[in-house]
Design an enzyme around this catalytic site. Structure first.
Site, PDB file in Angstrom:
ATOM      1  N   SER A 125       8.561   8.197   4.596  1.00 59.23           N
ATOM      2  CA  SER A 125       7.179   8.669   4.418  1.00 59.23           C
ATOM      3  C   SER A 125       6.449   8.691   5.745  1.00 59.23           C
ATOM      4  O   SER A 125       5.260   8.992   5.809  1.00 59.23           O
ATOM      5  CB  SER A 125       6.413   7.776   3.427  1.00 59.23           C
ATOM      6  OG  SER A 125       6.206   6.486   3.997  1.00 59.23           O
ATOM      7  N   HIS A 146       9.922  10.386  -1.634  1.00 58.05           N
ATOM      8  CA  HIS A 146       9.378   9.069  -1.318  1.00 58.05           C
ATOM      9  C   HIS A 146       9.028   8.338  -2.611  1.00 58.05           C
ATOM     10  O   HIS A 146       8.071   8.687  -3.306  1.00 58.05           O
ATOM     11  CB  HIS A 146       8.131   9.189  -0.439  1.00 58.05           C
ATOM     12  CG  HIS A 146       7.488   7.882  -0.144  1.00 58.05           C
ATOM     13  ND1 HIS A 146       6.148   7.639  -0.382  1.00 58.05           N
ATOM     14  CD2 HIS A 146       8.002   6.727   0.337  1.00 58.05           C
ATOM     15  CE1 HIS A 146       5.865   6.401  -0.048  1.00 58.05           C
ATOM     16  NE2 HIS A 146       6.961   5.818   0.390  1.00 58.05           N
ATOM     17  N   GLU A 158       6.882  11.099  -4.360  1.00 58.99           N
ATOM     18  CA  GLU A 158       6.347  12.206  -3.567  1.00 58.99           C
ATOM     19  C   GLU A 158       7.515  13.081  -3.100  1.00 58.99           C
ATOM     20  O   GLU A 158       8.505  12.560  -2.572  1.00 58.99           O
ATOM     21  CB  GLU A 158       5.583  11.678  -2.363  1.00 58.99           C
ATOM     22  CG  GLU A 158       4.349  10.879  -2.728  1.00 58.99           C
ATOM     23  CD  GLU A 158       3.665  10.312  -1.503  1.00 58.99           C
ATOM     24  OE1 GLU A 158       2.488  10.661  -1.270  1.00 58.99           O
ATOM     25  OE2 GLU A 158       4.285   9.513  -0.782  1.00 58.99           O
ATOM     26  N   ASN A 196       0.862   6.872   1.417  1.00 62.15           N
ATOM     27  CA  ASN A 196       0.702   5.971   2.561  1.00 62.15           C
ATOM     28  C   ASN A 196      -0.444   6.383   3.480  1.00 62.15           C
ATOM     29  O   ASN A 196      -0.969   5.552   4.232  1.00 62.15           O
ATOM     30  CB  ASN A 196       2.000   5.881   3.353  1.00 62.15           C
ATOM     31  CG  ASN A 196       2.954   4.871   2.736  1.00 62.15           C
ATOM     32  OD1 ASN A 196       2.538   3.998   1.986  1.00 62.15           O
ATOM     33  ND2 ASN A 196       4.228   4.994   3.041  1.00 62.15           N
TER      34      ASN A 196
END
Length: 296
Positions: A125, A146, A158, A196
């Site tokens: 990520s 992710h 993701e 993130n």
């Protein structure tokens, strides 16, 4: 989540037996896929397999999984320290150390081992999916996937295409993730993706609040659970993720985005230096008798 049919059962490799790799392997085995957990280090591999088995044993003990299903999930998992053992894989999920050269090299070596139709998934990520894909001769099969941490408990994944990801690989990836009972969100190949980009600054803020004496770790965790509706407080989550991993992710995002809110607070460096990394070392923000990812 219903069990996949025998016809849909795939052989899946997960590269890296650390926190994320073990969690992703748990997801694969629970869904019924033949799962190979790979690590170059035998001790790490054994610890990763023990973590997966511990999760299923605890699930059975808590009544979330019947004993037969728990044993079947454990039987679906095997381990290897040899890349050649991944030859029959339909999907390879890379969850190794966040180093671009290592990820590229690994996919490049796998080009000569697995079929050209094998999907290459990277759990990064913080690094470019396009950059990682450049290590493979077949860049069109590389997709960023992710998994949110902890992977066995969080439903979100993701999905990020590289510059040369093919439509067939993207579609096959979404179908595969659906077979795991996961919810996919598609994002661009950008540092931090969605989660993130928001999570790291927030976790840093929680650490700074603790260091400033705003409240205790227990009070902050309780406030987040009660007021924000999160399934886990920030310090319990950080203990699962590992402070070394948080430091690496935060630092890499800071290096790319140059935004101070991504830079890890001083407490992070002190905890890493002390070896207080979280659950895996028995001590982080909290203390643990069982160092497995999902121990008692």
């Amino acid at each position: 989540m219903s069990k996949i049919s025998t016809a849909d059962r795939k052989t899946v490799a997960v590269l890296g037996a650390g926190t994320m790799g073990s969690g992703i392997a748990t997801v694969m085995a629970r869904a019924g896929h033949r799962t190979i957990l790979y690590d170059i280090n035998e001790a790490n591999l054994e610890r990763g397999i023990d973590t997966v088995h511990g999760f299923f044993d605890k699930s059975v003990r808590l009544g979330k999984l019947d004993a037969t299903a728990g044993q079947a999930a454990k039987d679906s998992l095997s381990g290897s320290t040899e890349l050649k053992d991944l030859a029959p894989c339909d999907v390879v999920v890379e969850a190794v150390f966040e180093d671009l050269s290592l990820k590229k090299e690994t996919f490049g070596r796998l080009d000569d081992i697995v079929p050209p139709t094998t999907l290459f998934h990277t759990n990064t990520s913080t690094l470019s999916v396009t950059g990682i894909a450049s290590g493979s001769r077949l860049r069109e099969r590389v997709v960023g996937t992710h998994y949110c941490n902890p992977a066995p408990l969080m439903k979100l994944v993701e999905v990020a295409n590289g510059r040369h990801t093919a439509d067939w690989a993207h579609k096959a990836t979404l179908e595969f993730l659906a077979s795991l009972g996961k919810t996919s969100v598609v994002t661009k190949d950008r540092p931090g993706f969605i989660v993130n980009r928001f999570l790291i600054p927030w976790e840093n803020s929680c650490i700074e609040a603790l260091e400033a004496g705003v409240a205790t770790k227990e009070e902050i965790d309780t406030a987040v659970l009660g007021a924000l509706g999160h399934p886990m407080g920030p310090f319990r989550l950080l203990d699962i993720v590992g402070m070394d991993i948080h430091q690496q992710v935060a630092t890499r995002l800071y290096e790319q985005l140059r935004d101070p809110k991504f830079f890890p607070p001083p407490m992070v460096e002190r905890m890493v230096a002390a070896g207080d990394l979280g659950r895996k070392t028995g001590r982080g923000f909290y203390e643990y008798d069982d160092t497995r990812l999902f121990g008692s």
